[in-house]
Design a protein around this motif. Structure first.
Motif, PDB file in Angstrom:
ATOM      1  N   VAL A   1       0.854  -1.175   0.000  1.00 31.27           N
ATOM      2  CA  VAL A   1       0.000   0.000   0.000  1.00 31.27           C
ATOM      3  C   VAL A   1       0.894   1.230   0.000  1.00 31.27           C
ATOM      4  O   VAL A   1       1.875   1.287   0.735  1.00 31.27           O
TER       5      VAL A   1
ATOM      6  N   GLY B   1       4.399   7.736   0.804  1.00 31.13           N
ATOM      7  CA  GLY B   1       5.570   7.269   0.054  1.00 31.13           C
ATOM      8  C   GLY B   1       6.901   7.691   0.646  1.00 31.13           C
ATOM      9  O   GLY B   1       7.952   7.395   0.080  1.00 31.13           O
TER      10      GLY B   1
ATOM     11  N   SER C   1       8.505   6.628   3.231  1.00 32.12           N
ATOM     12  CA  SER C   1       9.322   5.482   3.635  1.00 32.12           C
ATOM     13  C   SER C   1       9.322   4.415   2.550  1.00 32.12           C
ATOM     14  O   SER C   1      10.358   3.811   2.267  1.00 32.12           O
ATOM     15  N   LEU C   2       8.170   4.179   1.935  1.00 28.77           N
ATOM     16  CA  LEU C   2       8.076   3.086   0.955  1.00 28.77           C
ATOM     17  C   LEU C   2       8.882   3.367  -0.320  1.00 28.77           C
ATOM     18  O   LEU C   2       9.592   2.492  -0.820  1.00 28.77           O
TER      19      LEU C   2
ATOM     20  N   THR D   1       2.042  10.560   6.032  1.00 23.97           N
ATOM     21  CA  THR D   1       0.726  10.473   6.666  1.00 23.97           C
ATOM     22  C   THR D   1       0.811   9.915   8.088  1.00 23.97           C
ATOM     23  O   THR D   1       1.739   9.181   8.435  1.00 23.97           O
TER      24      THR D   1
ATOM     25  N   ASP E   1       8.194   8.993  15.712  1.00 23.90           N
ATOM     26  CA  ASP E   1       7.685   9.725  16.873  1.00 23.90           C
ATOM     27  C   ASP E   1       6.247   9.381  17.239  1.00 23.90           C
ATOM     28  O   ASP E   1       5.862   9.519  18.405  1.00 23.90           O
TER      29      ASP E   1
HETATM   30  C1  LIG Z   1      14.013  12.531   5.434  1.00 24.43           C
HETATM   31  C2  LIG Z   1      12.957  11.896   6.317  1.00 24.43           C
HETATM   32  C3  LIG Z   1      12.964  12.181   7.670  1.00 24.43           C
HETATM   33  C4  LIG Z   1      12.018  11.628   8.497  1.00 24.43           C
HETATM   34  N1  LIG Z   1      12.031  11.945   9.834  1.00 24.43           N
HETATM   35  C5  LIG Z   1      11.096  11.433  10.652  1.00 24.43           C
HETATM   36  C6  LIG Z   1      11.069  11.771  12.040  1.00 24.43           C
HETATM   37  O1  LIG Z   1      11.866  12.562  12.541  1.00 24.43           O
HETATM   38  N2  LIG Z   1      10.116  11.213  12.816  1.00 24.43           N
HETATM   39  C7  LIG Z   1       9.188  10.346  12.304  1.00 24.43           C
HETATM   40  O2  LIG Z   1       8.330   9.886  13.059  1.00 24.43           O
HETATM   41  N3  LIG Z   1       9.161  10.029  10.993  1.00 24.43           N
HETATM   42  C8  LIG Z   1      10.095  10.553  10.157  1.00 24.43           C
HETATM   43  N4  LIG Z   1      10.070  10.228   8.826  1.00 24.43           N
HETATM   44  C9  LIG Z   1       9.056   9.277   8.321  1.00 24.43           C
HETATM   45  C10 LIG Z   1       7.754   9.984   8.009  1.00 24.43           C
HETATM   46  O3  LIG Z   1       7.041  10.164   9.206  1.00 24.43           O
HETATM   47  C11 LIG Z   1       6.906   9.157   7.037  1.00 24.43           C
HETATM   48  O4  LIG Z   1       5.795   9.925   6.780  1.00 24.43           O
HETATM   49  C12 LIG Z   1       6.408   7.806   7.550  1.00 24.43           C
HETATM   50  O5  LIG Z   1       7.423   6.951   7.985  1.00 24.43           O
HETATM   51  C13 LIG Z   1       5.716   6.996   6.481  1.00 24.43           C
HETATM   52  O6  LIG Z   1       4.534   7.594   6.146  1.00 24.43           O
HETATM   53  P1  LIG Z   1       4.059   7.608   4.654  1.00 24.43           P
HETATM   54  O7  LIG Z   1       2.667   8.135   4.687  1.00 24.43           O
HETATM   55  O8  LIG Z   1       5.037   8.306   3.812  1.00 24.43           O
HETATM   56  O9  LIG Z   1       3.970   6.034   4.326  1.00 24.43           O
HETATM   57  P2  LIG Z   1       4.538   5.188   3.095  1.00 24.43           P
HETATM   58  O10 LIG Z   1       5.989   5.423   2.916  1.00 24.43           O
HETATM   59  O11 LIG Z   1       3.661   5.360   1.919  1.00 24.43           O
HETATM   60  O12 LIG Z   1       4.277   3.725   3.689  1.00 24.43           O
HETATM   61  C14 LIG Z   1       5.059   3.230   4.752  1.00 24.43           C
HETATM   62  C15 LIG Z   1       4.644   1.769   5.042  1.00 24.43           C
HETATM   63  O13 LIG Z   1       3.363   1.710   5.635  1.00 24.43           O
HETATM   64  C16 LIG Z   1       2.444   0.983   4.805  1.00 24.43           C
HETATM   65  N5  LIG Z   1       1.179   1.726   4.863  1.00 24.43           N
HETATM   66  C17 LIG Z   1       1.025   3.065   4.731  1.00 24.43           C
HETATM   67  N6  LIG Z   1      -0.251   3.407   4.953  1.00 24.43           N
HETATM   68  C18 LIG Z   1      -0.926   2.260   5.223  1.00 24.43           C
HETATM   69  C19 LIG Z   1      -2.290   1.961   5.549  1.00 24.43           C
HETATM   70  N7  LIG Z   1      -3.233   2.922   5.664  1.00 24.43           N
HETATM   71  N8  LIG Z   1      -2.632   0.669   5.778  1.00 24.43           N
HETATM   72  C20 LIG Z   1      -1.710  -0.319   5.693  1.00 24.43           C
HETATM   73  N9  LIG Z   1      -0.398  -0.099   5.389  1.00 24.43           N
HETATM   74  C21 LIG Z   1      -0.015   1.180   5.169  1.00 24.43           C
HETATM   75  C22 LIG Z   1       3.090   0.956   3.427  1.00 24.43           C
HETATM   76  O14 LIG Z   1       2.674  -0.167   2.689  1.00 24.43           O
HETATM   77  C23 LIG Z   1       4.565   0.925   3.768  1.00 24.43           C
HETATM   78  O15 LIG Z   1       4.945  -0.407   4.108  1.00 24.43           O
HETATM   79  C24 LIG Z   1      11.016  10.760   7.968  1.00 24.43           C
HETATM   80  C25 LIG Z   1      11.007  10.474   6.601  1.00 24.43           C
HETATM   81  C26 LIG Z   1      11.962  11.025   5.777  1.00 24.43           C
HETATM   82  C27 LIG Z   1      11.911  10.719   4.304  1.00 24.43           C
END
Ligand SMILES: Cc1cc2nc3c(=O)[nH]c(=O)nc-3n(C[C@H](O)[C@H](O)[C@H](O)COP(=O)(O)OP(=O)(O)OC[C@H]3O[C@@H](n4cnc5c(N)ncnc54)[C@H](O)[C@@H]3O)c2cc1C
Length: 285
Positions: A30, A34, A36-37, A111, A124
């Motif tokens: 999913v 994006g 992390s993915l 998200t 966090d």
């Molecule tokens: C440079 C950088 C610095 C960061 N620093 C921090 C920080 O200081 N603190 C912190 O907490 N985070 C940090 N993050 C991470 C950030 O919070 C991301 O938003 C989070 O890790 C992933 O959220 P996303 O919506 O991008 O998920 P995605 O990258 O799209 O998905 C992440 C994973 O979750 C799964 N997934 C996502 N949504 C769902 C759903 N609804 N149901 C089932 N599975 C799902 C996906 O399949 C994937 O495996 C950082 C990221 C980056 C790139």
């Protein structure tokens, strides 16, 4: 690097998303924000057969009230969380922690639900959800189920969301009235991941702490509750001395890792310092 080829589905409802996941083959991922993915796919550490993009599933986005709970849609971005008046009013701990997540660009795309399902030990929001006794609503082919935070974070990068399932929303009890909250994060440079962080929610009455909830970030493969601190604070006088004595228990039962940023014993020391600071601030001292 460029990700390996994959099939791409862009549903507009939760039901369509579940169907796309069921039809997607062996390895379906999913896509939320994006953040992390996509890096993991670009490094080819993940090469899913199908990517199901939730970006157009509008029912998963937004914050609403439902009686004594706030309901936060899984696709609500970190920026939306920060702008939301209900969260500021009823769950300021979430806003405080979200303010420390990465930078504006990441917060614009990343998200609330994605960060929780990703379950990075240094993330966090997991410790905050644990401290607030949040509940996770998960949808799958068999319908919906609700999982309490204490059962949601199963292991390193692993949650109770099974293959073929989606996190739909998170229910957070409103902690109003005499509750105070504070998120204390220690990181190497601004906008970086937590080396250790502490989420505290404290209820204070007549000069005493009647209840305390303390969540620990990056003190093991999953977020943890500092049970010994909570027990020591329950009924304690709301004084700096009593809080410092309780905070000294913060590392009990923890298994932090040692890495380039910090050794385990340093993390355990940090946990006691940050717990004292977070509880002191949450208690309004
Ligand atoms: C440079 C950088 C610095 C960061 N620093 C921090 C920080 O200081 N603190 C912190 O907490 N985070 C940090 N993050 C991470 C950030 O919070 C991301 O938003 C989070 O890790 C992933 O959220 P996303 O919506 O991008 O998920 P995605 O990258 O799209 O998905 C992440 C994973 O979750 C799964 N997934 C996502 N949504 C769902 C759903 N609804 N149901 C089932 N599975 C799902 C996906 O399949 C994937 O495996 C950082 C990221 C980056 C790139």
């Amino acid at each position: 690097m460029i990700p390996a080829p994959f099939e791409y589905a862009r549903p507009t409802t939760v039901d369509e998303a579940l169907q796309a996941m069921a039809a997607g083959g062996e390895d379906v991922k999913v896509l939320a924000g994006g953040q992390s993915l996509i890096p993991v796919m670009r490094l080819r550490l993940a090469a899913p057969e199908t990517v199901v993009d939730l970006g157009r599933v509008t029912e998963l986005r937004g914050v609403r009230e439902d009686g004594d709970a706030l309901v936060i849609g899984a696709m609500t971005t970190h920026s939306d969380v920060l702008a939301d008046p209900l969260i500021r009013q009823h769950a300021p701990l979430i806003a405080q922690a979200t303010e420390t997540v990465a930078d504006r660009q990441v917060r614009h795309r990343g998200t609330f639900g994605g960060a929780l399902v990703h379950a990075d030990p240094a993330g966090d929001l997991p410790a905050v959800a644990l401290a607030l006794d949040a509940e996770f609503v998960i949808a799958g082919p068999e319908g919906r189920r609700t999982v309490p935070a204490r059962d949601f974070f199963v292991d390193y990068l692993t949650t109770a969301v099974d293959e073929g399932e989606l996190l739909v929303e998170v229910r957070v009890p409103k902690l109003d009235g005499q509750w105070g909250m504070r998120y204390e994060k220690f990181n190497r440079v601004a906008q970086a991941w937590s080396i250790v962080a502490v989420a505290a929610a404290v209820r204070r009455e007549n000069g005493h702490i009647t209840e305390a909830r303390v969540g620990l970030t990056n003190m093991g493969p999953t977020p943890l509750r500092a049970g010994a601190v909570e027990a020591a604070l329950s009924g304690a006088e709301a004084t700096p001395e009593a809080i410092a004595a309780a905070a000294a228990h913060a590392a009990e039962g923890t298994e932090p890792s040692s890495d380039l940023n910090a050794q385990a014993d340093y993390r355990q020391h940090l946990a006691t310092v940050l717990t004292r600071r977070a509880v002191t601030a949450a208690a309004g001292l």
